[in-house]
Every structure is written in structure tokens, then in C-alpha cells.
Design a protein around this motif. Structure first.
Motif, PDB file in Angstrom:
ATOM      1  N   VAL A 139     101.403  57.397  24.198  1.00  0.00           N
ATOM      2  CA  VAL A 139     101.099  57.248  22.038  1.00  0.00           C
ATOM      3  C   VAL A 139     101.469  59.355  22.969  1.00  0.00           C
ATOM      4  O   VAL A 139     101.887  59.798  21.595  1.00  0.00           O
ATOM      5  CB  VAL A 139      99.690  57.231  22.098  1.00  0.00           C
ATOM      6  CG1 VAL A 139      99.209  57.903  21.261  1.00  0.00           C
ATOM      7  CG2 VAL A 139      99.721  55.440  22.651  1.00  0.00           C
ATOM      8  N   TYR A 140     100.420  59.673  23.676  1.00  0.00           N
ATOM      9  CA  TYR A 140     100.646  61.462  23.366  1.00  0.00           C
ATOM     10  C   TYR A 140     102.321  61.703  23.444  1.00  0.00           C
ATOM     11  O   TYR A 140     102.269  63.102  22.129  1.00  0.00           O
ATOM     12  CB  TYR A 140      99.672  62.516  24.598  1.00  0.00           C
ATOM     13  CG  TYR A 140      98.491  61.830  24.338  1.00  0.00           C
ATOM     14  CD1 TYR A 140      97.493  61.299  23.334  1.00  0.00           C
ATOM     15  CD2 TYR A 140      98.080  61.483  25.924  1.00  0.00           C
ATOM     16  CE1 TYR A 140      96.033  61.133  23.005  1.00  0.00           C
ATOM     17  CE2 TYR A 140      96.501  60.864  25.916  1.00  0.00           C
ATOM     18  CZ  TYR A 140      95.389  61.422  24.217  1.00  0.00           C
ATOM     19  OH  TYR A 140      94.847  60.573  24.937  1.00  0.00           O
ATOM     20  N   ARG A 141     102.615  61.222  24.480  1.00  0.00           N
ATOM     21  CA  ARG A 141     104.227  61.985  24.437  1.00  0.00           C
ATOM     22  C   ARG A 141     104.862  61.339  22.729  1.00  0.00           C
ATOM     23  O   ARG A 141     105.976  62.228  22.328  1.00  0.00           O
ATOM     24  CB  ARG A 141     104.987  61.063  25.569  1.00  0.00           C
ATOM     25  CG  ARG A 141     103.998  61.729  27.204  1.00  0.00           C
ATOM     26  CD  ARG A 141     104.950  61.038  27.886  1.00  0.00           C
ATOM     27  NE  ARG A 141     104.300  61.478  29.323  1.00  0.00           N
ATOM     28  CZ  ARG A 141     104.824  61.076  30.462  1.00  0.00           C
ATOM     29  NH1 ARG A 141     104.994  60.144  30.883  1.00  0.00           N
ATOM     30  NH2 ARG A 141     103.879  61.326  31.410  1.00  0.00           N
ATOM     31  N   LEU A 154      94.963  70.208  27.137  1.00  0.00           N
ATOM     32  CA  LEU A 154      95.763  71.320  28.194  1.00  0.00           C
ATOM     33  C   LEU A 154      97.256  70.408  28.417  1.00  0.00           C
ATOM     34  O   LEU A 154      98.335  71.556  28.458  1.00  0.00           O
ATOM     35  CB  LEU A 154      95.049  71.431  29.347  1.00  0.00           C
ATOM     36  CG  LEU A 154      93.527  72.388  28.406  1.00  0.00           C
ATOM     37  CD1 LEU A 154      93.027  72.091  29.522  1.00  0.00           C
ATOM     38  CD2 LEU A 154      94.059  73.393  28.329  1.00  0.00           C
ATOM     39  N   LYS A 155      97.171  69.802  28.561  1.00  0.00           N
ATOM     40  CA  LYS A 155      98.393  68.718  29.130  1.00  0.00           C
ATOM     41  C   LYS A 155      99.461  68.726  27.862  1.00  0.00           C
ATOM     42  O   LYS A 155     100.837  68.913  28.130  1.00  0.00           O
ATOM     43  CB  LYS A 155      97.936  67.490  29.221  1.00  0.00           C
ATOM     44  CG  LYS A 155      99.815  66.550  30.482  1.00  0.00           C
ATOM     45  CD  LYS A 155      98.505  65.343  30.840  1.00  0.00           C
ATOM     46  CE  LYS A 155      99.599  64.691  31.929  1.00  0.00           C
ATOM     47  NZ  LYS A 155      99.719  63.844  32.551  1.00  0.00           N
ATOM     48  N   HIS A 156      99.499  68.251  26.546  1.00  0.00           N
ATOM     49  CA  HIS A 156     100.153  68.197  25.447  1.00  0.00           C
ATOM     50  C   HIS A 156      99.835  69.187  24.415  1.00  0.00           C
ATOM     51  O   HIS A 156      99.159  69.544  22.870  1.00  0.00           O
ATOM     52  CB  HIS A 156      99.443  66.866  24.954  1.00  0.00           C
ATOM     53  CG  HIS A 156     100.421  65.644  25.725  1.00  0.00           C
ATOM     54  ND1 HIS A 156     101.459  65.073  26.661  1.00  0.00           N
ATOM     55  CD2 HIS A 156      99.386  64.826  26.561  1.00  0.00           C
ATOM     56  CE1 HIS A 156     100.681  63.916  26.701  1.00  0.00           C
ATOM     57  NE2 HIS A 156      99.701  63.934  26.857  1.00  0.00           N
ATOM     58  N   PRO A 157      99.212  70.322  24.447  1.00  0.00           N
ATOM     59  CA  PRO A 157      99.685  72.008  23.671  1.00  0.00           C
ATOM     60  C   PRO A 157     100.076  71.229  22.370  1.00  0.00           C
ATOM     61  O   PRO A 157     100.369  72.431  21.347  1.00  0.00           O
ATOM     62  CB  PRO A 157     100.186  72.997  24.453  1.00  0.00           C
ATOM     63  CG  PRO A 157     100.734  72.474  25.751  1.00  0.00           C
ATOM     64  CD  PRO A 157     100.273  71.111  26.183  1.00  0.00           C
ATOM     65  N   GLY A 158     101.513  71.212  22.408  1.00  0.00           N
ATOM     66  CA  GLY A 158     102.556  70.258  20.742  1.00  0.00           C
ATOM     67  C   GLY A 158     101.813  69.849  20.268  1.00  0.00           C
ATOM     68  O   GLY A 158     102.470  69.213  19.449  1.00  0.00           O
ATOM     69  N   LEU A 159     100.267  69.163  21.065  1.00  0.00           N
ATOM     70  CA  LEU A 159      99.673  67.866  20.029  1.00  0.00           C
ATOM     71  C   LEU A 159      99.122  68.243  18.783  1.00  0.00           C
ATOM     72  O   LEU A 159      98.203  68.733  19.543  1.00  0.00           O
ATOM     73  CB  LEU A 159      99.676  66.685  20.913  1.00  0.00           C
ATOM     74  CG  LEU A 159      98.902  65.785  19.985  1.00  0.00           C
ATOM     75  CD1 LEU A 159      99.569  64.507  18.954  1.00  0.00           C
ATOM     76  CD2 LEU A 159      98.122  64.913  21.065  1.00  0.00           C
ATOM     77  N   LYS A 160      99.021  67.813  17.948  1.00  0.00           N
ATOM     78  CA  LYS A 160      98.108  68.768  16.286  1.00  0.00           C
ATOM     79  C   LYS A 160      97.011  67.204  16.723  1.00  0.00           C
ATOM     80  O   LYS A 160      97.935  66.398  16.592  1.00  0.00           O
ATOM     81  CB  LYS A 160      98.702  68.801  15.875  1.00  0.00           C
ATOM     82  CG  LYS A 160      99.664  69.821  15.111  1.00  0.00           C
ATOM     83  CD  LYS A 160      98.484  70.855  15.528  1.00  0.00           C
ATOM     84  CE  LYS A 160     100.379  72.536  15.192  1.00  0.00           C
ATOM     85  NZ  LYS A 160     100.049  72.630  13.828  1.00  0.00           N
ATOM     86  N   ILE A 161      95.468  67.951  16.812  1.00  0.00           N
ATOM     87  CA  ILE A 161      95.024  66.551  17.059  1.00  0.00           C
ATOM     88  C   ILE A 161      93.459  66.946  16.112  1.00  0.00           C
ATOM     89  O   ILE A 161      92.653  68.364  16.217  1.00  0.00           O
ATOM     90  CB  ILE A 161      94.239  66.281  18.396  1.00  0.00           C
ATOM     91  CG1 ILE A 161      95.562  66.086  19.060  1.00  0.00           C
ATOM     92  CG2 ILE A 161      93.051  66.540  18.624  1.00  0.00           C
ATOM     93  CD1 ILE A 161      94.177  67.231  21.312  1.00  0.00           C
ATOM     94  N   ASP A 209      94.294  75.648  20.377  1.00  0.00           N
ATOM     95  CA  ASP A 209      94.871  76.009  19.527  1.00  0.00           C
ATOM     96  C   ASP A 209      95.107  75.205  18.703  1.00  0.00           C
ATOM     97  O   ASP A 209      94.894  74.892  17.369  1.00  0.00           O
ATOM     98  CB  ASP A 209      95.815  76.957  19.367  1.00  0.00           C
ATOM     99  CG  ASP A 209      95.425  78.610  19.844  1.00  0.00           C
ATOM    100  OD1 ASP A 209      93.840  78.744  19.444  1.00  0.00           O
ATOM    101  OD2 ASP A 209      96.657  78.893  20.318  1.00  0.00           O
ATOM    102  N   ASN A 210      95.638  73.639  19.105  1.00  0.00           N
ATOM    103  CA  ASN A 210      96.118  72.566  18.863  1.00  0.00           C
ATOM    104  C   ASN A 210      94.594  71.520  18.256  1.00  0.00           C
ATOM    105  O   ASN A 210      95.551  69.915  18.103  1.00  0.00           O
ATOM    106  CB  ASN A 210      96.723  71.517  19.284  1.00  0.00           C
ATOM    107  CG  ASN A 210      96.392  71.238  21.065  1.00  0.00           C
ATOM    108  OD1 ASN A 210      95.721  72.285  21.710  1.00  0.00           O
ATOM    109  ND2 ASN A 210      97.321  70.679  21.950  1.00  0.00           N
ATOM    110  N   VAL A 211      93.401  71.839  18.098  1.00  0.00           N
ATOM    111  CA  VAL A 211      92.489  71.255  17.932  1.00  0.00           C
ATOM    112  C   VAL A 211      91.649  71.229  16.803  1.00  0.00           C
ATOM    113  O   VAL A 211      91.612  72.469  16.937  1.00  0.00           O
ATOM    114  CB  VAL A 211      91.633  70.578  19.118  1.00  0.00           C
ATOM    115  CG1 VAL A 211      90.557  69.602  19.073  1.00  0.00           C
ATOM    116  CG2 VAL A 211      92.007  69.966  20.784  1.00  0.00           C
ATOM    117  N   PHE A 212      91.691  70.434  16.187  1.00  0.00           N
ATOM    118  CA  PHE A 212      90.920  70.555  15.018  1.00  0.00           C
ATOM    119  C   PHE A 212      89.985  69.584  14.277  1.00  0.00           C
ATOM    120  O   PHE A 212      89.872  68.780  15.074  1.00  0.00           O
ATOM    121  CB  PHE A 212      92.548  70.747  13.272  1.00  0.00           C
ATOM    122  CG  PHE A 212      93.334  71.854  13.458  1.00  0.00           C
ATOM    123  CD1 PHE A 212      93.126  72.744  12.913  1.00  0.00           C
ATOM    124  CD2 PHE A 212      94.386  70.988  14.368  1.00  0.00           C
ATOM    125  CE1 PHE A 212      94.324  73.600  13.347  1.00  0.00           C
ATOM    126  CE2 PHE A 212      95.138  72.096  14.574  1.00  0.00           C
ATOM    127  CZ  PHE A 212      95.184  73.121  13.450  1.00  0.00           C
TER     128      PHE A 212
END
Length: 250
Positions: free
Chosen positions: A99-101, A137-144, A165-168
């Protein structure tokens, strides 16, 4: 507020907003809500200028990745909604890895129900905001997006979004508890993470106006005290934030 949420009802309720993210939940065995992505797609087709549709994920289903791909590639939905506490699947479960990928490969924001619920059979162990850290950390391109400020673990949620940076986080479904919300937003102010907070309502369980008024009125209860005030300019910036652009959806 009732729980009716057909496209016309939601459209009318969102009259005061430019865009609304909508989804149909798959929480049948825990919350008794068992929707599907086709309903969301129907709403977006009917009101494309108002709605942005997200797919709803249940990793326990045998063809959960097939359903996700159908929602994104077939129905053209733009993000993913997942409730670990409702589906009883940890964010660290191996079923979540594809899912993350997939989200990263297709620029799909992932919004997560983080925080408690009144439902007895929903495990609190799966709702702690700290669980998202190894994923971020493993998926820095994932907006969460961590929904509901991870209540009642707001402090843990805020330090998590500060680090990554990618977590809101969003502030939906919190105005019912004004003292708790005041303290949570004051902590956000002290940590300097106002810019990581997104406005949300949790409709149909509350409304846009009730959510906005509840946040705007938080300082009123401090009258006659020396307690620090929430920054009104930051409150307004959060309410009017262009969240879709921030999440890569515009």
C-alpha cells in the motif's frame, strides 16, 4: 447532525468550503459502516468541482490491492483512507507495505484514523501516532495525514509531525472537547508546527460551521485568566490553508 451522507447531502453541507475530501468507510465489523469506493466515485462524478475522492482501505480483504487499484486507476480517486483501529491492522503489518509503495508510486496521500474510538472491539494499540515514524522514514515520498491529532495522544502526534516533513495532522472531530483542543493547539503553537495542521470536519458527525466556530472561540474561555492565547492569525491560516496543494493534489 445526522449520519446521512449521500452526495447531495454532503454537497449541501460543504457549501462553505472550496473543496472537500470525501470517502466511504469500510468498517463493517467494528463500526457497522460498510461502504465502497464506487459510492465515492459517484459523488465525485456528480460534483467534480467540489469533491476530491479518496479510496478506503481494508487490508484484511483477499483482494485489497486489486480493490485499491480499481479505486485509483478505474474510479480515478486521488488518495487513500485507512483506519488501523477499526480494521484491526497495524501500520507496521506486512500487508501495508505494498500500500505504501503504491501510494508513493501514484502520488496518493494517505490519511489515517489515529486516536481513540468508543467502539470496544477496536484495539488502541494500533492507533498510537508513534507507529507512523518507521513508515515515514522508509517512505519519505509518502504524504501522511494523522487524523484527529491522534487524540488523546495529541502530544505524541505533534512531535511526530514536527520530526517528519512528509507527515501532517488534521483537527477534525475535536471541537467537542474545547479544553483539550485548546491545550493541543497551544502545544502545536509552542512546538512551532501550526503549518503542519490541516482543517477537517468529520462530517456527517459534525458540520463545517460548528468545527470552525469551535476553533475560533477557544480563546473566549480564557477571559479573566492569564493563560496564553492561541495565535488568531495561525488559526485563520489553518482554516484557510490550501491543503490540496500541500498534499500534491492540485
Amino acid at each position: 447532525v445526522g449520519t446521512k451522507a449521500d452526495p447531495d447531502t454532503v454537497y449541501a453541507a460543504m457549501a462553505g468550503v472550496d473543496k472537500a475530501i470525501v470517502f466511504s468507510l469500510r468498517y463493517g465489523d467494528s463500526a457497522g459502516i460498510d461502504g465502497n469506493d464506487e459510492i465515492t466515485a459517484e459523488a465525485v462524478r456528480k460534483y467534480p468541482d467540489k469533491f476530491v475522492g479518496f479510496a478506503c482501505l481494508d487490508p484484511r480483504l483477499p483482494d485489497y490491492m486489486g480493490l485499491l487499484k480499481q479505486a485509483i486507476e478505474g474510479y480515478r480517486l486521488k488518495g487513500v483512507k485507512f483506519g488501523p483501529i477499526y480494521n484491526g491492522v497495524s501500520l507496521l503489518d506486512e500487508r501495508m507495505t505494498p500500500v505504501y509503495r503504491y501510494c508513493v508510486a501514484n502520488n496518493l496521500p494517505l490519511t489515517l484514523h489515529m486516536g481513540t474510538t468508543f467502539i470496544a472491539q477496536a484495539p488502541l494499540a494500533f492507533t498510537l501516532p508513534r507507529l507512523i515514524e518507521p513508515v515515514a522514514l522508509k517512505h519519505p515520498g509518502l504524504k501522511i495525514i494523522l487524523a484527529h491529532l491522534g487524540h488523546p495522544y495529541e502530544g505524541e502526534c505533534l512531535v511526530t509531525i514536527r520530526k517528519h516533513d512528509n507527515v501532517f495532522a488534521d483537527v477534525s472531530a475535536l471541537h467537542y472537547r474545547p479544553w483539550q483542543l485548546y491545550n493541543s493547539l497551544m502545544l502545536a503553537q509552542e512546538y512551532g508546527v501550526w503549518h503542519k495542521l490541516l482543517f477537517g470536519t468529520d462530517f456527517p458527525f459534525t458540520t463545517v460551521n460548528a468545527s470552525i466556530d469551535g476553533i475560533r472561540n477557544l480563546n473566549d474561555m480564557l477571559e479573566g485568566t492569564n493563560l496564553p492565547r492561541l495565535d488568531v492569525a495561525q488559526i485563520e491560516a489553518m482554516i484557510h490553508r490550501d491543503s490540496l496543494t500541500l498534499l500534491g493534489l492540485q
